[in-house]
Scaffold this motif. Structure first.
Motif, short mmCIF file in Angstrom:
data_model
loop_
_atom_site.label_atom_id
_atom_site.label_comp_id
_atom_site.label_asym_id
_atom_site.label_seq_id
_atom_site.Cartn_x
_atom_site.Cartn_y
_atom_site.Cartn_z
N GLY A 134 -0.94 3.59 -29.34
CA GLY A 134 0.44 3.14 -29.46
C GLY A 134 1.32 3.66 -28.35
N PRO A 135 2.55 4.07 -28.68
CA PRO A 135 3.51 4.48 -27.64
C PRO A 135 3.18 5.80 -26.96
CG PRO A 135 4.44 4.85 -29.82
CD PRO A 135 3.15 4.10 -30.03
N ARG A 136 2.13 6.50 -27.38
CA ARG A 136 1.77 7.75 -26.72
C ARG A 136 1.28 7.53 -25.30
NH1 ARG A 136 -2.42 10.41 -30.66
NH2 ARG A 136 -2.77 8.23 -31.26
N VAL A 137 0.78 6.31 -25.01
CA VAL A 137 0.25 6.01 -23.69
C VAL A 137 0.66 4.60 -23.29
CG1 VAL A 137 -1.84 5.65 -22.30
CG2 VAL A 137 -1.76 7.50 -23.97
N PHE A 138 1.10 4.45 -22.07
CA PHE A 138 1.27 3.14 -21.45
C PHE A 138 0.24 3.06 -20.33
CE2 PHE A 138 2.66 0.25 -18.21
CZ PHE A 138 3.13 -0.85 -18.92
N SER A 139 -0.69 2.12 -20.42
CA SER A 139 -1.80 2.04 -19.47
C SER A 139 -1.86 0.66 -18.84
CB SER A 139 -3.13 2.33 -20.20
OG SER A 139 -4.24 2.07 -19.38
N LYS A 140 -2.16 0.62 -17.54
CA LYS A 140 -2.26 -0.68 -16.86
C LYS A 140 -3.29 -0.62 -15.74
CE LYS A 140 -1.28 -4.93 -16.21
NZ LYS A 140 -2.60 -5.07 -15.55
N ALA A 189 0.85 -1.19 0.00
CA ALA A 189 0.00 0.00 0.00
C ALA A 189 0.88 1.25 0.00
CB ALA A 189 -0.91 0.01 1.22
N ILE A 190 0.75 2.06 -1.04
CA ILE A 190 1.53 3.29 -1.17
C ILE A 190 0.60 4.44 -1.53
CG2 ILE A 190 3.60 2.03 -1.89
CD1 ILE A 190 3.02 2.93 -4.78
N PRO A 191 1.01 5.69 -1.32
CA PRO A 191 0.16 6.81 -1.73
C PRO A 191 -0.11 6.79 -3.23
CG PRO A 191 1.92 7.56 -0.27
CD PRO A 191 2.24 6.14 -0.64
N LEU A 192 -1.33 7.18 -3.60
CA LEU A 192 -1.66 7.23 -5.02
C LEU A 192 -0.74 8.20 -5.76
CD1 LEU A 192 -3.92 5.77 -6.67
CD2 LEU A 192 -5.11 7.96 -6.70
N ARG A 193 -0.33 9.26 -5.06
CA ARG A 193 0.62 10.21 -5.66
C ARG A 193 1.92 9.51 -6.04
NH1 ARG A 193 4.90 11.63 -3.77
NH2 ARG A 193 4.33 10.92 -1.67
N ALA A 194 2.42 8.62 -5.18
CA ALA A 194 3.67 7.90 -5.46
C ALA A 194 3.51 6.98 -6.66
CB ALA A 194 4.12 7.12 -4.22
N LEU A 195 2.33 6.36 -6.78
CA LEU A 195 2.08 5.50 -7.94
C LEU A 195 2.12 6.31 -9.23
CD1 LEU A 195 1.29 2.75 -9.13
CD2 LEU A 195 -1.11 3.35 -8.70
N ALA A 196 1.45 7.47 -9.24
CA ALA A 196 1.47 8.33 -10.44
C ALA A 196 2.89 8.81 -10.74
CB ALA A 196 0.54 9.51 -10.24
N HIS A 197 3.64 9.17 -9.70
CA HIS A 197 5.02 9.60 -9.91
C HIS A 197 5.84 8.47 -10.52
CE1 HIS A 197 8.97 11.41 -8.12
NE2 HIS A 197 8.82 11.70 -9.40
N GLY A 198 5.63 7.25 -10.04
CA GLY A 198 6.33 6.12 -10.61
C GLY A 198 6.03 5.94 -12.09
N PHE A 199 4.78 6.17 -12.48
CA PHE A 199 4.42 6.04 -13.89
C PHE A 199 5.02 7.17 -14.72
CE2 PHE A 199 1.90 2.50 -12.80
CZ PHE A 199 1.63 1.84 -13.99
N ALA A 200 5.14 8.35 -14.15
CA ALA A 200 5.80 9.45 -14.86
C ALA A 200 7.28 9.11 -15.09
CB ALA A 200 5.66 10.75 -14.08
N ARG A 201 7.92 8.57 -14.07
CA ARG A 201 9.34 8.20 -14.20
C ARG A 201 9.51 7.02 -15.15
NH1 ARG A 201 11.70 7.63 -8.28
NH2 ARG A 201 13.70 8.02 -9.32
N PHE A 202 8.61 6.05 -15.08
CA PHE A 202 8.66 4.91 -15.98
C PHE A 202 8.50 5.36 -17.43
CE2 PHE A 202 6.54 1.44 -18.30
CZ PHE A 202 7.42 0.39 -18.07
N GLY A 203 7.67 6.37 -17.66
CA GLY A 203 7.42 6.85 -19.01
C GLY A 203 8.51 7.73 -19.58
N THR A 204 9.35 8.30 -18.71
CA THR A 204 10.37 9.25 -19.17
C THR A 204 11.80 8.82 -18.87
OG1 THR A 204 10.33 10.46 -17.07
CG2 THR A 204 8.77 11.18 -18.79
N GLY A 205 11.96 7.95 -17.88
CA GLY A 205 13.30 7.58 -17.42
C GLY A 205 13.89 8.57 -16.45
N HIS A 206 13.21 9.69 -16.24
CA HIS A 206 13.72 10.73 -15.34
C HIS A 206 13.82 10.20 -13.92
CE1 HIS A 206 14.38 14.88 -13.95
NE2 HIS A 206 13.61 14.57 -12.92
N GLY A 207 15.01 10.35 -13.31
CA GLY A 207 15.20 9.92 -11.94
C GLY A 207 15.54 8.46 -11.80
N LEU A 208 15.59 7.72 -12.91
CA LEU A 208 15.99 6.32 -12.88
C LEU A 208 17.44 6.20 -13.34
CD1 LEU A 208 12.87 4.65 -14.55
CD2 LEU A 208 13.23 5.15 -12.13
N GLY A 209 18.11 5.14 -12.94
CA GLY A 209 19.44 4.90 -13.46
C GLY A 209 19.39 4.61 -14.95
N ALA A 210 20.54 4.70 -15.61
CA ALA A 210 20.58 4.56 -17.07
C ALA A 210 20.04 3.20 -17.52
CB ALA A 210 22.01 4.77 -17.58
#
Length: 332
Positions: A249-255, A193-214
């Motif tokens: 297509g690649p414009r959206v990743f949805s789950k 169980a995590i904050p919904l905000r953290a889940l959305a932030h994770g999806f932003a990072r997953f979609g951009t790579g920002h804040g993740l290692g190379a």
């Protein structure tokens, strides 16, 4: 007071309302839209399957085992148990020198009605390959075998593979994943169980790579590309995620996730979106997600017919007569 995210109309009257929470976050972690208590701990359930698949790719295991787009998309999937899904899950296990007996997700009939009827008609019985999580679990088995780890017991929080994928969840979402916020998912792996905000932030990072290692950023990009290339594998016939990503297509990743969870990445906009319907109704989470995508994809979202169809659709009775509609509310 809870805010409605979707409502059902019949005979010109609102028959039902679904309350929920929604948030849109950019890759830096700034909230650009919020509805409800976005810090309320929520189990993301299957919405985070792509995050769990990151170690499979970044470790090189996917390449060494020859896993392609279909296999990687299935590792991120909550599928309907149609024959193509079952075949790809079996193929993943075979690449690791294993079979269905290694899967610890449990067995249920295919979610897809036609697939379930066909299986019963031919005298067949469901196996763990038909479980909607079999691709994710096959990914765990592949990672374990590539690591030289015995896959048995991989669903346990203390198993080396589960510790590795849980660390990926914590890294991408920035939220703690510990025993004090842990539950057990439908397929027997831990869910946190995590904050919904953290889940959305994770999806932003997953979609951009920002804040993740190379390496992790490259793995995220590969998983997004695999799902965009094989959207049928991530859900199935008529399912929201498949329909959406077949169109966009690649414009959206949805789950989706169980109990009314939806999450999405908008890579070009650098945004992550998360929705939770408090009563667990997927229909409400889906129309709310479609409405948010329409708004935050900009002009291309507002003009896309699939989003309009998914954000507001007719209800018909068994005679095909229109009796009402389901629609998102609170997102204009």
């Amino acid at each position: 007071m809870d805010t409605a995210i979707a409502e059902v109309e019949r005979g010109g009257r609102v028959e039902s309302r679904h309350a929920g929470t929604a948030v849109v976050v950019d890759a830096a972690g700034d909230v650009v839209f919020a509805l409800g208590d976005i810090e309320r701990p929520t189990f993301p359930r299957s919405a985070v399957k792509a995050f769990l698949a990151l170690p499979l790719v970044e470790s090189g295991a996917a390449d060494r085992l020859g896993l392609g787009d279909e296999e990687l998309a299935l590792a991120c999937a909550s599928h309907t148990g149609e024959p193509a899904h079952v075949a790809v899950a079996a193929r993943m296990l075979a690449r690791a020198g294993r079979d269905v007996g290694c899967l610890e997700c449990g067995t249920h009939w295919p979610v897809d009605d036609a697939a379930a009827r066909d299986l019963a008609r031919t005298g067949g019985a469901p196996s763990a390959l038909h479980n909607n999580c079999s691709g994710k679990h096959a990914g765990f088995v592949c990672l374990a075998c590539d690591r030289g780890e015995a896959p048995g017991g991989y669903v346990d929080p203390g198993h080396p593979i589960m510790r590795e994928v849980t660390a990926a969840l914590a890294d991408v979402t920035g939220a703690p994943h510990r025993a004090d916020n842990r539950g057990i998912d439908g397929c027997s792996i831990p869910t946190y169980a995590i904050p919904l905000r953290a889940l959305a932030h994770g999806f932003a990072r997953f979609g951009t790579g920002h804040g993740l290692g190379a390496e992790r950023a490259r793995a995220a990009a590969r998983l997004r590309a695999a799902v965009a290339a094989s959207p049928f594998m991530v859900a199935g016939t008529g399912r929201f995620d498949t329909r959406l990503m077949q169109a966009l297509g690649p414009r959206v990743f949805s789950k989706m996730g169980a109990e009314g969870i939806m999450a999405a990445s908008l890579p070009q906009q650098g945004l992550g979106i998360a929705v939770k319907c408090h009563d667990g109704a997927p229909r409400a989470a889906e129309v709310a997600m479609a409405a948010l995508l329409t708004r935050f994809l900009g002009p291309e979202g507002a003009g896309d017919p699939i989003l309009g169809t998914l954000a507001r659709y007719e209800l018909k009775n068994w005679n095909g007569i229109r009796v009402g509609e389901v629609r998102a509310t609170g997102f204009t």
